[in-house]
Design a protein around this motif. Structure first.
Motif, PDB file in Angstrom:
ATOM      1  N   SER A  95     -13.082  -5.253   8.435  1.00 25.25           N
ATOM      2  CA  SER A  95     -11.567  -5.548   8.579  1.00 25.25           C
ATOM      3  C   SER A  95     -11.257  -6.170   7.216  1.00 25.25           C
ATOM      4  O   SER A  95     -10.174  -6.012   6.800  1.00 25.25           O
ATOM      5  CB  SER A  95     -11.344  -6.300   9.659  1.00 25.25           C
ATOM      6  OG  SER A  95     -11.892  -5.774  10.957  1.00 25.25           O
ATOM      7  N   ILE A  96     -12.052  -7.315   6.754  1.00 29.88           N
ATOM      8  CA  ILE A  96     -11.490  -7.989   5.615  1.00 29.88           C
ATOM      9  C   ILE A  96     -11.503  -7.246   4.391  1.00 29.88           C
ATOM     10  O   ILE A  96     -10.617  -7.143   3.392  1.00 29.88           O
ATOM     11  CB  ILE A  96     -12.380  -9.293   5.471  1.00 29.88           C
ATOM     12  CG1 ILE A  96     -12.187 -10.356   6.339  1.00 29.88           C
ATOM     13  CG2 ILE A  96     -12.341 -10.020   4.155  1.00 29.88           C
ATOM     14  CD1 ILE A  96     -13.230 -11.508   6.435  1.00 29.88           C
ATOM     15  N   VAL A  97     -12.456  -6.314   4.271  1.00 29.98           N
ATOM     16  CA  VAL A  97     -12.546  -5.568   3.099  1.00 29.98           C
ATOM     17  C   VAL A  97     -11.166  -4.290   3.224  1.00 29.98           C
ATOM     18  O   VAL A  97     -10.901  -4.067   2.173  1.00 29.98           O
ATOM     19  CB  VAL A  97     -13.796  -4.375   3.086  1.00 29.98           C
ATOM     20  CG1 VAL A  97     -13.895  -3.631   2.044  1.00 29.98           C
ATOM     21  CG2 VAL A  97     -14.991  -5.353   2.794  1.00 29.98           C
ATOM     22  N   MET A  98     -11.033  -3.875   4.577  1.00 32.52           N
ATOM     23  CA  MET A  98      -9.980  -2.951   4.465  1.00 32.52           C
ATOM     24  C   MET A  98      -8.563  -3.642   4.146  1.00 32.52           C
ATOM     25  O   MET A  98      -7.878  -3.298   3.314  1.00 32.52           O
ATOM     26  CB  MET A  98      -9.586  -2.534   6.030  1.00 32.52           C
ATOM     27  CG  MET A  98      -8.369  -1.695   6.186  1.00 32.52           C
ATOM     28  SD  MET A  98      -8.365  -1.148   7.861  1.00 32.52           S
ATOM     29  CE  MET A  98      -7.587  -2.645   8.494  1.00 32.52           C
ATOM     30  N   GLY A 103      -4.264  -4.429   0.237  1.00 28.85           N
ATOM     31  CA  GLY A 103      -3.405  -5.457  -0.551  1.00 28.85           C
ATOM     32  C   GLY A 103      -3.536  -4.903  -2.022  1.00 28.85           C
ATOM     33  O   GLY A 103      -2.444  -5.051  -2.709  1.00 28.85           O
ATOM     34  N   GLY A 104      -4.602  -4.444  -2.576  1.00 27.47           N
ATOM     35  CA  GLY A 104      -4.701  -3.911  -4.095  1.00 27.47           C
ATOM     36  C   GLY A 104      -3.678  -2.847  -4.082  1.00 27.47           C
ATOM     37  O   GLY A 104      -2.856  -2.772  -4.928  1.00 27.47           O
ATOM     38  N   PHE A 107       0.097  -3.952  -3.915  1.00 30.62           N
ATOM     39  CA  PHE A 107       0.243  -4.763  -5.100  1.00 30.62           C
ATOM     40  C   PHE A 107       0.561  -3.383  -5.986  1.00 30.62           C
ATOM     41  O   PHE A 107       1.551  -3.538  -6.980  1.00 30.62           O
ATOM     42  CB  PHE A 107      -0.697  -5.390  -5.533  1.00 30.62           C
ATOM     43  CG  PHE A 107      -0.369  -6.364  -6.680  1.00 30.62           C
ATOM     44  CD1 PHE A 107       0.663  -7.406  -6.562  1.00 30.62           C
ATOM     45  CD2 PHE A 107      -0.933  -5.902  -7.933  1.00 30.62           C
ATOM     46  CE1 PHE A 107       0.843  -7.868  -7.626  1.00 30.62           C
ATOM     47  CE2 PHE A 107      -0.643  -6.566  -9.089  1.00 30.62           C
ATOM     48  CZ  PHE A 107       0.345  -7.511  -8.921  1.00 30.62           C
ATOM     49  N   THR A 108      -0.298  -2.573  -6.213  1.00 34.18           N
ATOM     50  CA  THR A 108      -0.118  -1.679  -7.261  1.00 34.18           C
ATOM     51  C   THR A 108       1.114  -0.595  -7.087  1.00 34.18           C
ATOM     52  O   THR A 108       1.941  -0.579  -8.080  1.00 34.18           O
ATOM     53  CB  THR A 108      -1.251  -0.601  -7.335  1.00 34.18           C
ATOM     54  OG1 THR A 108      -2.489  -1.414  -7.088  1.00 34.18           O
ATOM     55  CG2 THR A 108      -1.205   0.198  -8.512  1.00 34.18           C
ATOM     56  N   ILE A 109       1.552  -0.418  -5.979  1.00 32.64           N
ATOM     57  CA  ILE A 109       2.826   0.246  -5.639  1.00 32.64           C
ATOM     58  C   ILE A 109       3.937  -0.328  -5.971  1.00 32.64           C
ATOM     59  O   ILE A 109       4.874   0.150  -6.581  1.00 32.64           O
ATOM     60  CB  ILE A 109       2.630   0.781  -4.186  1.00 32.64           C
ATOM     61  CG1 ILE A 109       1.630   1.980  -3.831  1.00 32.64           C
ATOM     62  CG2 ILE A 109       3.951   1.069  -3.643  1.00 32.64           C
ATOM     63  CD1 ILE A 109       1.485   2.158  -2.534  1.00 32.64           C
ATOM     64  N   VAL A 110       4.036  -1.776  -5.609  1.00 30.31           N
ATOM     65  CA  VAL A 110       5.246  -2.546  -5.726  1.00 30.31           C
ATOM     66  C   VAL A 110       5.385  -2.786  -7.354  1.00 30.31           C
ATOM     67  O   VAL A 110       6.476  -2.825  -7.488  1.00 30.31           O
ATOM     68  CB  VAL A 110       5.132  -3.891  -4.787  1.00 30.31           C
ATOM     69  CG1 VAL A 110       6.335  -4.920  -5.212  1.00 30.31           C
ATOM     70  CG2 VAL A 110       5.016  -3.669  -3.360  1.00 30.31           C
ATOM     71  N   SER A 111       4.417  -3.100  -8.035  1.00 33.61           N
ATOM     72  CA  SER A 111       4.343  -3.471  -9.417  1.00 33.61           C
ATOM     73  C   SER A 111       4.699  -2.221 -10.277  1.00 33.61           C
ATOM     74  O   SER A 111       5.173  -2.534 -11.475  1.00 33.61           O
ATOM     75  CB  SER A 111       3.211  -4.183  -9.926  1.00 33.61           C
ATOM     76  OG  SER A 111       2.075  -3.222  -9.669  1.00 33.61           O
TER      77      SER A 111
END
Lengths: 165, 103
Positions: A95-98, A103-104, A107-111
């Motif tokens: 779950s943490i890896v997911m 998140g990555g 973040f890419t989409i928003v940036s």
């Protein structure tokens, strides 16, 4: 605004049932949740004026895919070894890896500054299906024919694989 | 206040992540294939959203989504045939027990 409310409702349905697909232990419930996700996807298509795609999604996934998968679930849980509920609960580390992966991605989409053009499809009286047909049978005619050959090959392949010999 | 492209992309990314997670962690091959279908759906949402927001070439994304639908339906049909075949030959559809090709 009504479209915003619809979008958030659909997003909630999609996320909730997607999580249900990957967390529930009962295979039958898992497939039914996947069905709800696919119908929600059809709703998103309708919201973005892709009516032909929305109808195709409902026909293909409600009429064919879900029924086929339910049949396979019931056939493959018929023996003694596997009951219908034998999935394990997900582990913490996966779950943490997911969450990190999401998140990555987020973040890419928003940036990124996505280029947005004039929204021609915002006009819902615009005939979408006609334009799709024009494009499909002129510019994308060769991929269209290749897709039909692919379907034929899949049909024969599935029969050959599942045949009792 | 309208729906922005970013919101749709984040929704599709969430669906794709959940589908990937399911495809990597579930045990039944049937549910694994269903999770792959979830990922295909997320990609289709992306394509439809891009075609909605892209202006002149508005329908190209939807044509691509049609082809993706064809390919995903073919893939699912073949995977279901393979699942039936596996169940008949090995009496299991659990992916962690199917290790004949592991050396």
């Amino acid at each position: 605004m009504v479209e915003n409310a619809l979008f958030y409702l659909l997003a909630g349905i999609l996320i909730f049932f997607s999580l249900k697909v990957v967390t529930t232990k009962n295979l039958f419930h898992s497939v039914m949740s996947a069905f709800a996700v696919l119908m929600g996807t059809a709703g998103v298509f309708f919201l973005f004026n892709a009516s032909f795609l929305g109808v195709t999604q409902i026909l293909v996934y409600a009429g064919a895919v879900t029924i086929l998968v339910l049949f396979v679930v019931m056939l493959t849980t018929a023996g003694d070894a596997y009951k219908i509920a034998w999935e394990k609960a997900p582990s913490v580390w996966s779950s943490i890896v997911m969450v990190l992966f999401f998140g990555g991605l987020g973040f890419t989409i928003v940036s990124i500054e996505w280029p947005v053009g004039e929204r021609l499809l915002l006009d819902r009286t615009r005939p979408v299906t006609e334009g799709l047909a024009n494009m499909l049978f002129t510019e994308y005619l060769l991929p269209f024919e290749i897709a039909s050959v692919l379907i034929l090959a899949t049909l024969i392949g599935a029969i050959v694989l599942a045949r009792r010999d | 206040m309208e729906i922005t492209l970013n919101q749709v992309l984040v929704l599709a990314a969430a669906m794709f992540t959940i589908g990937l997670y399911g495809a990597l962690t579930r045990k039944s091959i049937v549910i694994v294939v269903m999770c792959v279908e979830l990922m295909f759906s997320a990609v289709n949402i992306n394509l439809v959203a891009f075609s909605f927001y892209s202006g002149l070439e508005a329908l190209r994304g939807q044509v691509f989504a049609i082809f993706i639908m064809v390919v995903s339906a073919c893939e699912l049909g073949l995977c279901m045939a393979i699942a039936i075949l596996l169940y008949r030959n090995r009496e299991t559809v659990a992916v962690d027990e199917l290790d004949v090709m592991k050396w």
